[in-house]
Design a protein around this motif. Structure first.
Motif, PDB file in Angstrom:
ATOM      1  N   LEU A 146      -4.920   0.773   9.459  1.00 36.11           N
ATOM      2  CA  LEU A 146      -5.110   1.028   8.030  1.00 36.11           C
ATOM      3  C   LEU A 146      -6.356   0.257   7.587  1.00 36.11           C
ATOM      4  O   LEU A 146      -6.380  -0.975   7.653  1.00 36.11           O
ATOM      5  CB  LEU A 146      -3.872   0.549   7.260  1.00 36.11           C
ATOM      6  N   ILE A 192       3.918  11.363   3.043  1.00 37.95           N
ATOM      7  CA  ILE A 192       3.365  10.011   3.018  1.00 37.95           C
ATOM      8  C   ILE A 192       2.030   9.974   2.279  1.00 37.95           C
ATOM      9  O   ILE A 192       1.774   9.096   1.474  1.00 37.95           O
ATOM     10  CB  ILE A 192       3.177   9.465   4.453  1.00 37.95           C
ATOM     11  N   PHE A 243       0.828  -1.225   0.000  1.00 42.35           N
ATOM     12  CA  PHE A 243       0.000   0.000   0.000  1.00 42.35           C
ATOM     13  C   PHE A 243       0.855   1.264   0.000  1.00 42.35           C
ATOM     14  O   PHE A 243       0.336   2.370  -0.040  1.00 42.35           O
ATOM     15  CB  PHE A 243      -0.911   0.024   1.244  1.00 42.35           C
ATOM     16  N   CYS A 244       2.152   1.120   0.073  1.00 46.05           N
ATOM     17  CA  CYS A 244       3.006   2.287   0.314  1.00 46.05           C
ATOM     18  C   CYS A 244       3.380   2.960  -1.007  1.00 46.05           C
ATOM     19  O   CYS A 244       3.946   2.338  -1.900  1.00 46.05           O
ATOM     20  CB  CYS A 244       4.260   1.862   1.067  1.00 46.05           C
ATOM     21  N   SER A 245       3.076   4.249  -1.109  1.00 43.43           N
ATOM     22  CA  SER A 245       3.369   5.000  -2.334  1.00 43.43           C
ATOM     23  C   SER A 245       4.639   5.810  -2.165  1.00 43.43           C
ATOM     24  O   SER A 245       5.106   6.463  -3.095  1.00 43.43           O
ATOM     25  CB  SER A 245       2.234   5.994  -2.616  1.00 43.43           C
ATOM     26  N   GLU A 292      -1.004  -1.081  10.754  1.00 39.06           N
ATOM     27  CA  GLU A 292      -1.758  -1.541   9.569  1.00 39.06           C
ATOM     28  C   GLU A 292      -2.988  -2.318  10.025  1.00 39.06           C
ATOM     29  O   GLU A 292      -3.866  -1.763  10.614  1.00 39.06           O
ATOM     30  CB  GLU A 292      -0.868  -2.339   8.611  1.00 39.06           C
ATOM     31  N   PRO A 341       4.957   7.328  17.756  1.00 41.84           N
ATOM     32  CA  PRO A 341       3.741   7.514  16.963  1.00 41.84           C
ATOM     33  C   PRO A 341       3.052   6.164  16.753  1.00 41.84           C
ATOM     34  O   PRO A 341       3.578   5.122  17.142  1.00 41.84           O
ATOM     35  CB  PRO A 341       4.281   8.066  15.651  1.00 41.84           C
ATOM     36  N   LYS A 363       8.468  12.816  19.126  1.00 45.49           N
ATOM     37  CA  LYS A 363       7.622  11.620  18.899  1.00 45.49           C
ATOM     38  C   LYS A 363       8.235  10.923  17.692  1.00 45.49           C
ATOM     39  O   LYS A 363       8.214  11.480  16.588  1.00 45.49           O
ATOM     40  CB  LYS A 363       6.194  12.080  18.621  1.00 45.49           C
ATOM     41  N   ASN A 372       0.804   6.189  20.355  1.00 45.58           N
ATOM     42  CA  ASN A 372      -0.480   6.180  19.652  1.00 45.58           C
ATOM     43  C   ASN A 372      -0.631   4.852  18.921  1.00 45.58           C
ATOM     44  O   ASN A 372       0.323   4.074  18.838  1.00 45.58           O
ATOM     45  CB  ASN A 372      -0.529   7.313  18.628  1.00 45.58           C
ATOM     46  N   HIS A 388       7.748  15.176  14.784  1.00 50.51           N
ATOM     47  CA  HIS A 388       7.315  13.791  14.526  1.00 50.51           C
ATOM     48  C   HIS A 388       8.306  13.231  13.500  1.00 50.51           C
ATOM     49  O   HIS A 388       8.357  13.699  12.368  1.00 50.51           O
ATOM     50  CB  HIS A 388       5.885  13.865  13.979  1.00 50.51           C
ATOM     51  N   LEU A 425      -6.585   5.158   9.705  1.00 49.06           N
ATOM     52  CA  LEU A 425      -6.002   5.732   8.479  1.00 49.06           C
ATOM     53  C   LEU A 425      -6.652   5.069   7.273  1.00 49.06           C
ATOM     54  O   LEU A 425      -6.562   3.853   7.084  1.00 49.06           O
ATOM     55  CB  LEU A 425      -4.486   5.500   8.451  1.00 49.06           C
ATOM     56  N   LYS A 426      -7.297   5.905   6.472  1.00 44.95           N
ATOM     57  CA  LYS A 426      -7.997   5.390   5.282  1.00 44.95           C
ATOM     58  C   LYS A 426      -6.988   5.021   4.199  1.00 44.95           C
ATOM     59  O   LYS A 426      -6.134   5.845   3.844  1.00 44.95           O
ATOM     60  CB  LYS A 426      -8.903   6.504   4.770  1.00 44.95           C
ATOM     61  N   PHE A 427      -7.101   3.840   3.659  1.00 41.62           N
ATOM     62  CA  PHE A 427      -6.212   3.435   2.562  1.00 41.62           C
ATOM     63  C   PHE A 427      -6.439   4.334   1.348  1.00 41.62           C
ATOM     64  O   PHE A 427      -7.566   4.512   0.896  1.00 41.62           O
ATOM     65  CB  PHE A 427      -6.460   1.964   2.182  1.00 41.62           C
ATOM     66  N   ALA A 438       0.353   9.313  -2.038  1.00 42.94           N
ATOM     67  CA  ALA A 438      -0.649   8.247  -2.220  1.00 42.94           C
ATOM     68  C   ALA A 438      -1.953   8.806  -2.766  1.00 42.94           C
ATOM     69  O   ALA A 438      -2.962   8.117  -2.818  1.00 42.94           O
ATOM     70  CB  ALA A 438      -0.884   7.521  -0.902  1.00 42.94           C
TER      71      ALA A 438
HETATM   72  O1  V47 Z   1       1.928   2.999   9.040  1.00 43.77           O
HETATM   73  C1  V47 Z   1       1.132   4.497   4.282  1.00 43.77           C
HETATM   74  C2  V47 Z   1       0.051   4.709   6.560  1.00 43.77           C
HETATM   75  C3  V47 Z   1       1.319   5.252   8.355  1.00 43.77           C
HETATM   76  C4  V47 Z   1      -0.636   4.683   3.022  1.00 43.77           C
HETATM   77  O2  V47 Z   1       0.925   8.788  15.813  1.00 43.77           O
HETATM   78  C5  V47 Z   1      -1.011   4.856   4.343  1.00 43.77           C
HETATM   79  O3  V47 Z   1       0.238  10.843  15.773  1.00 43.77           O
HETATM   80  C6  V47 Z   1      -3.170   5.189   3.709  1.00 43.77           C
HETATM   81  O4  V47 Z   1       1.297   6.374  11.392  1.00 43.77           O
HETATM   82  N1  V47 Z   1      -2.900   4.994   2.409  1.00 43.77           N
HETATM   83  C7  V47 Z   1       2.357   6.220   8.888  1.00 43.77           C
HETATM   84  N2  V47 Z   1      -2.272   5.113   4.695  1.00 43.77           N
HETATM   85  C8  V47 Z   1       1.714   7.527   9.408  1.00 43.77           C
HETATM   86  C9  V47 Z   1       1.273   7.425  10.838  1.00 43.77           C
HETATM   87  C10 V47 Z   1       0.806   8.621  11.589  1.00 43.77           C
HETATM   88  C11 V47 Z   1       0.327   9.716  10.908  1.00 43.77           C
HETATM   89  C12 V47 Z   1      -0.095  10.811  11.665  1.00 43.77           C
HETATM   90  C13 V47 Z   1      -0.036  10.846  13.030  1.00 43.77           C
HETATM   91  C14 V47 Z   1       0.463   9.737  13.696  1.00 43.77           C
HETATM   92  C15 V47 Z   1       0.552   9.779  15.181  1.00 43.77           C
HETATM   93  C16 V47 Z   1       0.869   8.608  12.980  1.00 43.77           C
HETATM   94  O5  V47 Z   1       0.807   5.757   7.147  1.00 43.77           O
HETATM   95  C17 V47 Z   1       1.765   3.867   7.985  1.00 43.77           C
HETATM   96  C18 V47 Z   1       0.598   3.416   7.121  1.00 43.77           C
HETATM   97  O6  V47 Z   1      -0.401   2.851   7.905  1.00 43.77           O
HETATM   98  N3  V47 Z   1       0.103   4.713   5.098  1.00 43.77           N
HETATM   99  N4  V47 Z   1       0.698   4.474   2.996  1.00 43.77           N
HETATM  100  C19 V47 Z   1      -1.638   4.756   2.006  1.00 43.77           C
HETATM  101  N5  V47 Z   1      -1.377   4.525   0.725  1.00 43.77           N
END
Ligand code: V47
Ligand code: SF4
Length: 384
Positions: A231, A334, A85-87, A192, A187, A153, A227, A122, A264-266, A338
């Motif tokens: 996903l 990130i 899923f990672c872009s 996932e 964080p 964080k 936190n 972060h 987190l919405k894919f 995507a």
């Molecule tokens: O683990 C990567 C996600 C996460 C995609 O703790 C995607 O405050 C959707 O964890 N579609 C990293 N999601 C970001 C994250 C985060 C963000 C903001 C705040 C905090 C916090 C944590 O991003 C990854 C993954 O689950 N991710 N690609 C995607 N295509």
């Protein structure tokens, strides 16, 4: 007064007995069980779920809607793992397409915020074999020497599992080293979806669900809160979502170390799962609501606005969400990579407060651990 809306729901003759029973439990402050969680996803309509989730949200936080002033540092997008899923990441063999910041680049980024009222940095990124535990420990120490009061964080459990394995230290030893050098919390990324079959399908080569949970449990033990994310909106079923929430709820019962749950919405732009359609905004709102109802021991539910977009983040404040992350300052890639709505995510404090006040909520600037910094209700920005 707040309970009245639910009492009315329960009276409604067209509500089935399963939903009535859950509403009564919520009103009595009783925990709902696994099957009831799945039932909510399968049978609860948007109005019903919103009423229950908003009741809980307002009981816990009233109208308060939290944000913080933060920025992100993404040291590299080169990664040894290959999540479908990672872009954002580039495999080591394609490193020329990615970026690698030097220690000086990172410290210069921190210095760009000198004099600005930022409270959190972060730090997350790809898993680069050259950036190990001691490298990051030293980096955090230097960040803290430059700006002692900033909250660091940093690092998803995925990065931490790799760092500890490479450094041949236990999670406890690794986390203690980072803490001793100034890291304050973790964080929620990398979680996932915990169901093992789903996890294998979307990210089979990184840390397991059990390892993710163990790392967070250990962080809580050494005194670093964290936190948790989920996903959603790809191959998983409602049962998988509740299973994910349930594993977190159980760990939170044990440690109490989680602050915030962040669904987190894919997003399907530019990754190996681009053929998977994205779920609707209605589904996003239902998912926030069920999260708020099920995760009764999580103090906060966050809508991460760079990913979900500003308008859905505003709507989510009526569906259990009480936090919309921070100002970000255009410092994360990130989601924009995507295909998320926010291609250059940055909001001024004034813009964030306006978003919140426009939907009749009360903007509160918090620190990472939810200590109130400034009450922004009716704040006159022209004087600042
Ligand atoms: O683990 C990567 C996600 C996460 C995609 O703790 C995607 O405050 C959707 O964890 N579609 C990293 N999601 C970001 C994250 C985060 C963000 C903001 C705040 C905090 C916090 C944590 O991003 C990854 C993954 O689950 N991710 N690609 C995607 N295509
Ligand atoms: Fe690497 Fe994280 Fe992307 Fe997975 S989600 S490929 S671990 S950067």
């Amino acid at each position: 007064m707040r309970g009245q809306a639910i009492a009315q729901l329960v009276e409604q003759s067209n509500l089935d007995n399963g939903l009535k029973k859950i509403a009564v439990k919520v009103m009595r402050n009783e925990r709902i069980d696994f099957e009831e969680g799945v039932y909510l996803f399968e049978h609860g309509d948007l109005g019903y779920l919103g009423t229950l989730a908003n009741y809980i949200r307002e009981k816990k936080h009233g109208d308060y809607t939290y944000f913080n002033r933060n920025f992100h540092i993404e040291p590299t997008n080169i990664c040894v793992f290959d999540c479908k899923f990672c872009s954002y990441s580039r495999l080591l063999k394609h490193r020329q397409e990615g970026w690698e910041l030097s220690e000086d680049d990172i410290l210069n980024k921190v210095k760009e915020y000198d004099g600005k009222p930022i409270t959190e940095v972060h730090i997350v990124g790809g898993v680069h074999p050259k950036m190990g535990l001691q490298y990051f420990a030293d980096l955090i120490k230097k960040i803290k020497e430059h700006r002692p009061e900033i909250h660091v964080k940093a690092f998803t459990a995925v990065e931490l599992e790799y760092m500890c394995r490479k450094a041949k230290v236990s999670y406890q030893e690794g986390l203690q080293i980072l803490k001793d050098h100034g890291q304050d919390s973790l964080p929620g990324g990398g979680a996932e979806i915990f169901d093992e079959e789903m996890r294998t399908r979307i990210c089979d080569d990184k840390c397991t669900s059990a390892e993710w949970l163990e790392i967070h449990e250990t962080a809580h033990k050494v005194g670093m809160p964290s936190n948790a994310t989920m996903l959603y909106g790809h191959y998983e079923s409602f049962t998988h979502r509740i299973d994910h929430m349930n594993r977190l709820r159980e760990l939170q019962d044990k440690t109490g170390g989680f602050n915030t749950f962040i669904p987190l919405k894919f997003r399907n732009g530019n990754n190996q799962m681009s053929d998977v359609p994205e779920v609707s905004t209605i589904e996003d709102l239902k998912n926030y609501a069920v999260s708020r109802i099920y995760m009764d021991n999580f103090p906060h539910i966050k809508a991460y606005w760079p990913m979900i977009g500003r308008e859905t983040a505003q709507l989510s404040l009526n569906f259990g969400v009480n936090d919309i992350d921070g100002t970000i300052d255009d410092s994360t890639k990130i989601y924009s990579m995507a295909g998320a709505e926010e291609q250059s995510p940055a909001l001024s404090t004034e813009q964030l407060c306006k978003l919140i006040e426009d939907v009749k909520r009360h903007p509160i600037e918090r620190d990472t651990l939810y200590k109130v910094i400034t009450d922004f209700k009716g704040y006159d920005f022209s004087k600042s």
